[in-house]
Design a protein around this motif. Structure first.
Motif, mmCIF file in Angstrom:
data_model
loop_
_atom_site.group_PDB
_atom_site.id
_atom_site.type_symbol
_atom_site.label_atom_id
_atom_site.label_comp_id
_atom_site.label_asym_id
_atom_site.label_seq_id
_atom_site.Cartn_x
_atom_site.Cartn_y
_atom_site.Cartn_z
ATOM 1 N N GLU A 119 0.829 -1.193 0.000
ATOM 2 C CA GLU A 119 0.000 0.000 0.000
ATOM 3 C C GLU A 119 0.872 1.254 0.000
ATOM 4 O O GLU A 119 0.639 2.185 -0.776
ATOM 5 C CB GLU A 119 -0.939 -0.017 1.209
ATOM 6 C CG GLU A 119 -1.983 1.049 1.108
ATOM 7 C CD GLU A 119 -3.199 0.765 1.995
ATOM 8 O OE1 GLU A 119 -3.271 -0.318 2.613
ATOM 9 O OE2 GLU A 119 -4.055 1.656 2.074
ATOM 10 N N VAL B 66 2.599 1.644 -3.420
ATOM 11 C CA VAL B 66 1.709 2.042 -4.505
ATOM 12 C C VAL B 66 1.231 3.474 -4.308
ATOM 13 O O VAL B 66 1.207 4.274 -5.244
ATOM 14 C CB VAL B 66 0.518 1.067 -4.588
ATOM 15 C CG1 VAL B 66 -0.512 1.579 -5.563
ATOM 16 C CG2 VAL B 66 1.004 -0.301 -5.028
ATOM 17 N N GLN B 67 0.900 3.800 -3.033
ATOM 18 C CA GLN B 67 0.427 5.155 -2.783
ATOM 19 C C GLN B 67 1.518 6.183 -3.077
ATOM 20 O O GLN B 67 1.284 7.218 -3.686
ATOM 21 C CB GLN B 67 -0.032 5.285 -1.336
ATOM 22 C CG GLN B 67 -1.514 5.043 -1.228
ATOM 23 C CD GLN B 67 -2.008 5.075 0.190
ATOM 24 O OE1 GLN B 67 -1.274 5.484 1.095
ATOM 25 N NE2 GLN B 67 -3.221 4.633 0.398
ATOM 26 N N LEU C 230 4.100 5.817 -5.047
ATOM 27 C CA LEU C 230 4.414 5.902 -6.477
ATOM 28 C C LEU C 230 3.341 6.627 -7.268
ATOM 29 O O LEU C 230 3.590 7.169 -8.334
ATOM 30 C CB LEU C 230 4.622 4.496 -7.047
ATOM 31 C CG LEU C 230 5.938 3.843 -6.630
ATOM 32 C CD1 LEU C 230 5.986 2.404 -7.133
ATOM 33 C CD2 LEU C 230 7.126 4.620 -7.180
ATOM 34 N N ASN C 231 2.115 6.635 -6.696
ATOM 35 C CA ASN C 231 1.039 7.313 -7.405
ATOM 36 C C ASN C 231 1.050 8.826 -7.189
ATOM 37 O O ASN C 231 0.271 9.548 -7.780
ATOM 38 C CB ASN C 231 -0.316 6.748 -6.968
ATOM 39 C CG ASN C 231 -0.797 5.709 -7.968
ATOM 40 O OD1 ASN C 231 -0.634 5.889 -9.168
ATOM 41 N ND2 ASN C 231 -1.355 4.630 -7.469
ATOM 42 N N LYS C 232 1.939 9.315 -6.275
ATOM 43 C CA LYS C 232 2.000 10.756 -6.030
ATOM 44 C C LYS C 232 2.507 11.473 -7.284
ATOM 45 O O LYS C 232 3.334 10.937 -8.020
ATOM 46 C CB LYS C 232 2.931 11.056 -4.849
ATOM 47 C CG LYS C 232 2.292 10.728 -3.511
ATOM 48 C CD LYS C 232 3.220 11.078 -2.378
ATOM 49 C CE LYS C 232 2.607 10.664 -1.054
ATOM 50 N NZ LYS C 232 3.625 10.620 0.001
ATOM 51 N N SER D 86 5.258 10.899 -10.988
ATOM 52 C CA SER D 86 4.647 10.695 -12.292
ATOM 53 C C SER D 86 5.685 10.817 -13.396
ATOM 54 O O SER D 86 5.800 9.959 -14.274
ATOM 55 C CB SER D 86 3.540 11.720 -12.463
ATOM 56 O OG SER D 86 2.836 11.446 -13.601
ATOM 57 N N LEU E 186 8.171 7.923 -13.404
ATOM 58 C CA LEU E 186 7.625 6.683 -13.943
ATOM 59 C C LEU E 186 7.521 6.750 -15.457
ATOM 60 O O LEU E 186 7.856 5.807 -16.170
ATOM 61 C CB LEU E 186 6.241 6.411 -13.342
ATOM 62 C CG LEU E 186 6.262 5.997 -11.879
ATOM 63 C CD1 LEU E 186 4.855 5.983 -11.314
ATOM 64 C CD2 LEU E 186 6.896 4.622 -11.728
ATOM 65 N N SER F 43 9.691 4.484 -18.352
ATOM 66 C CA SER F 43 9.288 3.734 -19.528
ATOM 67 C C SER F 43 9.853 4.360 -20.794
ATOM 68 O O SER F 43 10.246 3.656 -21.724
ATOM 69 C CB SER F 43 7.765 3.647 -19.596
ATOM 70 O OG SER F 43 7.232 4.912 -19.338
#
Lengths: 155, 981
Positions: free
Chosen positions: A68, A71-72, A74-76, A80, A83, A87
């Protein structure tokens, strides 16, 4: 005469008997898989020695929280870009022509070696003009110019 | 007319059948065309637009094109690719790809696979939420509008395959979605939870609740976390390529822990087969296959969702022996040696015929074979029977008398193919739901005529073209009167009769009594109606008649079954596809249990025990002597116990103490037994009387074969290990025989089948090799393995190959009277199986239908001044039962309906008595006269608010894709390409 009944008395297996049965089953498995188990012990010992065992245990025990948090986090928004870069970087790597890059890096390495050995502190304006006559420097400049030209075509 | 049409696809020529679907043809080649809504079992739905191809220069849907002329097809030029991509983009606007954390990511997601194979790398337009809530109201499945691509497969299957007519797509609202009935939550709708919409859904929009959070390694997360993970998945996986690489890896990891095992359903005689998905002992889902021979992609609530009982806490896990007032758990050795000792003692004291054996129609063919072998070889008695005695023996008898084989004439396909179907005494939609769907579909889409004869206006009655309510027990009369009228008018099939039928004159003579006047008086069907029925029957080319317990469970059950067969012979409705006699078998193996010899008068394959040649064959094989006299049937065994002539009984998998008629009399017999062994999953009502209870394993925990109503033998495979120390019945029977000094040595059920096949000519060519996976065989099976989907193709199994007309008489045996003034009818209901020992252990099913009820008519309710939910006591000459009232217009006047799944005080068999069919001793369950006493005038309805019977069906044909095409915001992808290009 047998009337309808529905009470069941279970066989109570004493704890000690149950333990004995379990132990027998375990030792049979141990014997069947001796090699694997010995190697497994080595692995555990290695993990223990590096303190990793403790860390992994803690992580597994708290895997839900860990996931949790991760994921939390990394979602900030601040990640962004990272990430997406990740890729993109991956795709970038795919597009690079590594062989041609080697050609460059080879030259770069050689240049750096020379630079390290050089003791000249500064070069005058005229010195620079003169230096163009040096075939080594001239070749380098020509290479850079064609690189800039090629890059310009893509811009 | 030309035979084939040349179709050129991407430069290569192919031959097509005239009228063949273009997409179907393309799928036989190596060319790939995306196709998300197309499903082989459903045919073209035409909603998804992904199968765009160019035909003769124009872009069209391949699935919507029938091949009539030779054509040039291009599936790869840029314009078609663009059109296909446009369609896929539209789908992905409706469906978020988060495969790695999706429970549907099991390698079979059709969106995932299509996008991957098409090579789509990027989404041109972002996913857009439809802003509807998930519907989680059903106990069995959920609908997620946000993942729904509106392909309409679920609607197609609900409207035109299951024909329950619940699902629609509302194309008119701004954001279309699938709706249930007139847009109510799933559990408030008419949805019968057959689960077929879930089976055909190409993605995770419709999913079984049981698999959610279970299938994936990372799917079992709280909703918030799952959402975050979906977002993260999308951020890190920019193109579909990398996303699929990760999710495909995860999908193959799932195979490590999810087992998919083929099994055969145990909830009726249709014999549905499917893969059951298990993870350890958890059942994740049931998935029917397009290759399932009897059902295809179809299922019903019980087969799809009713397997919880295998993991019930109530399962017996060790043998039990009665001690005073309780059962003591014991080890197998002790239990078996005790049973063996008592059997031997009783045999020594009273003789072999003082022991009786009742096999189970829920067990496998191999187990039936071993039960009769135990009885005949080890004990030496023919006292062996099975529960088909309670239901189907009269049908078998009627067919033996006339056509010589006691089974359905053809397959379910033949019923679907018939021009006219008559059902008599069969509540098909609830008792054989999947088979009923085939009839409903043929009627709805292909104009099949459906005539229904029943007391109760159940779903089939409501759907029928003509519905008749003959007085109880008088079917023989209208059948014979109609047959007589057909002959009198010269409408019989003369050519067929001359060539294939004996005893016509004698039979014609016997019909003299059955005039239209006589029939009208007895049956209540008017003369005119009888004439209309006769004319209709005589006018059609292919007639199939289905019947069930409403015919057989009467004192004239065998005769009425015979009358049906007589009518079919007179009209030439045998020997051809789409015709014949179809007694609908009620239990999964009611056919096979009798087929494999658990009958007092027959060896396996219906060869008489009285026949010396046959008996010698078995005596030689088993090295024993077998009595030539037939043994006692179930009913005679119970009588013999009361008379002190039967001292020991061994019952497998049958709750005789609930399902036999007149249970007061039956349980009184149990109390008189010297020794009583019951082998079952649970401590059933019957088992409570036992001296020894042996814990058995259900179908999911063993291998073997079942034979369905089509005479189709199908294999089941082991999906789970037996619970505790329970064992498959065949192993228990073998252990018991060996305990009694025999040396049975079957290592696998296939060896039992080999023995049966070597002894019974009917199964000569049956072998497990031919039954691998979804393969099946319909008996008779010749030595070379040739089976017989359609019986009688080359004549009837009598010496001169001709069928026999069998003369009948009729005397009214039963009616209500002044004191017992109400008639009780009884039977199944959709949600529960039989007495409910299995289905009442499924919380979802219990929520749908928590208890039984007594169904009465509005007229009777008014007359007795009672309201819904009232409590009443019914009293017959045999006993009494109490229950809660449910008032409907399905029953009329003074007829009551009592579902037989009631097992408490409402059990219908407290009311039934010892009357039986005169020819087979099948209890006349359907002939009960009662009086009713009101205990409470009103109360809570026994039917929950969310039961499907309260729903509101919305019949239409298919998904009505034209309404999608007519929307203002719809453009055909082919035209979009043109605009762009």
């Amino acid at each position: 005469m047998a009337e309808a009944i529905s009470k069941i008395k279970r066989i109570e297996v004493p704890e000690s008997v149950k333990q004995e049965q379990d132990l027998a089953e375990v030792s049979r498995k141990v014997s069947e898989n001796k090699e694997a188990i010995l190697k497994g012990i080595d692995l555990l010992a290695a993990l223990e020695e590096s303190d990793a065992l403790e860390t992994i245990t803690a992580l597994i025990k708290h895997r839900e929280d860990a996931l949790e948090n991760m994921v939390q986090e990394l979602n900030k928004p601040q990640y962004s870009a990272t990430l997406e870069n990740l890729s993109d970087l991956f795709l970038f790597l795919g597009q690079l022509k590594v062989e041609e890059l080697f050609y460059f890096t080879d030259k770069l390495n050689h240049g750096m070696k020379e630079a390290r050995n050089s003791d000249a502190e500064e070069t005058s304006y005229m010195g620079m003009i003169k230096a163009l006559k040096d075939p080594d420097i001239n070749r380098s400049i020509t290479l850079l110019l064609s690189f800039l030209k090629g890059m310009g075509k893509e811009i | 007319m030309q035979d084939h049409i040349v179709v050129t696809i991407n430069g290569t020529e192919y031959l097509a059948e005239p009228g063949q679907n273009l997409l179907e043809l393309i799928n036989t080649t190596d060319e790939f065309v995306p196709q998300i809504c197309y499903n082989e079992s459903l045919g073209p739905v035409e909603t998804c637009d992904t199968c765009m191809v160019e035909v003769n220069g124009e872009i069209i849907r391949a699935c919507g094109t029938a091949i009539t002329d030779s054509m040039y097809v291009n599936t790869v030029i840029e314009t078609t690719k663009k059109a296909q991509k446009e369609a896929l983009d539209r789908i992905l606007e409706n469906h978020e790809l988060y495969c790695t954390v999706c429970d549907y990511n099991n390698g079979t997601c059709e969106i995932h696979n299509t996008v991957a194979e098409f090579g789509l790398e990027h989404q041109s337009r972002p996913f857009q939420s439809k802003h509807y809530q998930q519907d989680n109201s059903s106990s069995f499945y959920r609908y997620d509008p946000d993942q729904c691509i509106l392909c309409g497969r679920c609607v197609e299957v609900c409207q035109d395959v299951q024909v329950n007519e619940t699902l629609l797509i509302d194309w008119d609202r701004e954001q279309p979605r699938v709706i249930w009935d007139n847009d109510v939550p799933i559990d408030q709708s008419s949805c019968v939870s057959c689960g077929q919409c879930v089976t055909v859904c190409p993605c995770n929009a419709l999913m079984e609740n049981s698999i959610i959070g279970e299938a994936g390694y990372m799917t079992d997360q709280s909703p918030g976390l799952l959402r975050s993970m979906i977002e993260l998945t999308k951020k890190t996986e920019p193109g579909y390529g990398p996303l699929f690489a990760v999710s495909d890896t995860e999908a193959s990891m799932r195979e490590e822990r999810i087992e998919k095992t083929k099994t055969v359903c145990t909830y009726c005689g249709v014999g549905c087969t499917f893969d059951v998905w298990t993870k350890d002992r958890k059942i994740l889902k049931v998935e029917p296959q397009k290759d399932s021979p009897a059902n295809g992609i179809s299922s019903c609530i019980k087969g799809k969702f009713g397997w919880d009982y295998v993991n019930s806490e109530d399962r017996l896990t060790k043998p039990l022996i009665r001690k005073d007032d309780y059962f003591q758990e014991v080890e197998w050795d002790e239990a078996l040696s005790y049973v063996a000792k008592r059997f031997n003692e009783i045999k020594a004291e009273h003789g072999a015929d003082s022991l009786g054996f009742i096999a189970s129609s829920k067990c496998t063919n191999e187990e039936s074979f071993l039960m009769q072998k135990l009885s005949r070889q080890v004990i030496g008695t023919n006292n062996v029977d099975n529960c088909s005695r309670y239901c189907q023996s009269p049908a078998t008898k009627g067919l033996f008398r006339t056509v010589g084989h006691g089974g359905d004439s053809g397959s379910i396909n033949d019923i679907a193919e018939a021009e006219m179907v008559i059902t008599i005494g069969s509540n098909t939609a609830e008792s054989h739901p999947v088979l009923a769907s085939r009839i409903k579909r043929s009627q709805k889409l292909f104009g099949q005529k459906l005539f229904v004869f029943d007391l109760r206006k159940h779903e089939m009655g409501q759907r029928a073209d003509r519905f008749f309510q003959p007085n109880s027990g008088t079917d023989l009369v209208w059948l014979s009167a109609v047959t007589k009228y057909i002959i009198d008018q010269g409408l019989e099939n003369r050519t067929f009769i001359d060539k294939w039928v004996n005893s016509f004159e004698e039979y014609k003579e016997s019909l003299s009594k059955f005039t239209l006047e006589y029939a009208e008086e007895l049956t209540g069907i008017s003369k005119n109606e009888l004439i209309e029925i006769a004319k209709e029957i005589a006018s059609v080319d292919k007639l199939a008649i289905c019947w069930a317990m409403g015919v057989t469970q009467h004192q004239l059950g065998s005769d009425t079954s015979t009358a049906i067969s007589n009518l079919l012979l007179i009209t030439g409705n045998y020997m051809r596809n789409g015709t014949g006699a179809y007694p609908l078998r009620g239990h999964n193996n009611v056919q096979g249990c009798s087929d494999f010899g658990s009958m007092p008068n027959f060896f396996p394959g219906y060869e008489k025990v009285a026949d010396d040649e046959v008996r010698n064959r078995y005596e030689k094989a088993w090295n024993t002597e077998i009595p030539a006299e037939p043994g006692k049937d179930n009913h005679e065994m119970i009588n013999a116990i009361h008379e002190g002539k039967l001292n020991s009984l061994f019952v497998i998998g049958e709750d005789t103490g609930i399902v036999d008629a007149n249970i007061n009399y039956v349980t009184a017999a149990f109390e008189k037994l010297d020794f009583f062994v019951v082998q079952d999953l649970f401590l059933t009502h019957t088992a409570q009387y036992a001296d020894v209870i042996l814990p058995a394993a259900p179908s999911l925990e063993k291998e073997g074969t079942f034979t369905n109503t089509e005479r189709r033998i199908q294999r089941l495979y082991k999906a789970l290990e037996p619970v505790g120390e329970s064992k498959p019945d065949w192993i228990i029977l073998q252990d018991l025989a060996n305990e009694m000094g025999y040396r049975w040595n079957y290592k696998h059920p296939s060896e039992i089948m080999n023995e049966a096949a070597s002894l019974a000519p009917l199964f000569a060519g049956v072998s497990y090799d031919l039954l691998e996976g979804y393969n099946s065989l319909q008996w008779p099976v010749e030595r070379d393995g040739t089976d017989t989907p359609l019986l009688f193709k080359d004549g009837f199994p009598f010496k001169d190959r001709k069928a026999k007309l069998y003369p009948l008489d009729f005397q009214l045996q039963y009616s209500t009277n002044e004191e017992y003034d109400l008639h009780v009818n009884n039977g199944r209901m959709l949600e529960h199986f039989h007495e409910g020992n299995m289905t009442f252990k499924s919380p979802g099913i219990v929520r749908e239908m928590p208890e039984s009820f007594i169904e009465i008519s509005t007229e009777l309710a008014e007359e007795r001044e009672i309201k819904e939910g009232a409590e009443v006591k019914l009293t017959s000459e045999a006993g009494e039962a109490t229950g809660i009232i449910h008032i409907t217009d399905r029953v009329r006047g003074k007829e009551l309906y009592l579902p037989l799944n009631a097992n408490g005080k409402s059990a219908v068999n407290y009311l039934t008595d010892n009357r039986v069919d005169k020819d087979t001793n099948t209890p006349a369950y359907k002939e009960i006269a009662v009086k009713m006493e009101v205990i409470k005038k009103k109360g809570k309805s026994p039917l929950p608010d969310h039961n499907h019977r309260r729903g509101n069906r919305q019949p239409q044909k298919g998904v009505q894709v034209e309404r999608k095409w007519n929307r203002k915001d719809y453009t055909f992808p082919g035209n979009v390409v043109k605009q762009d290009g």
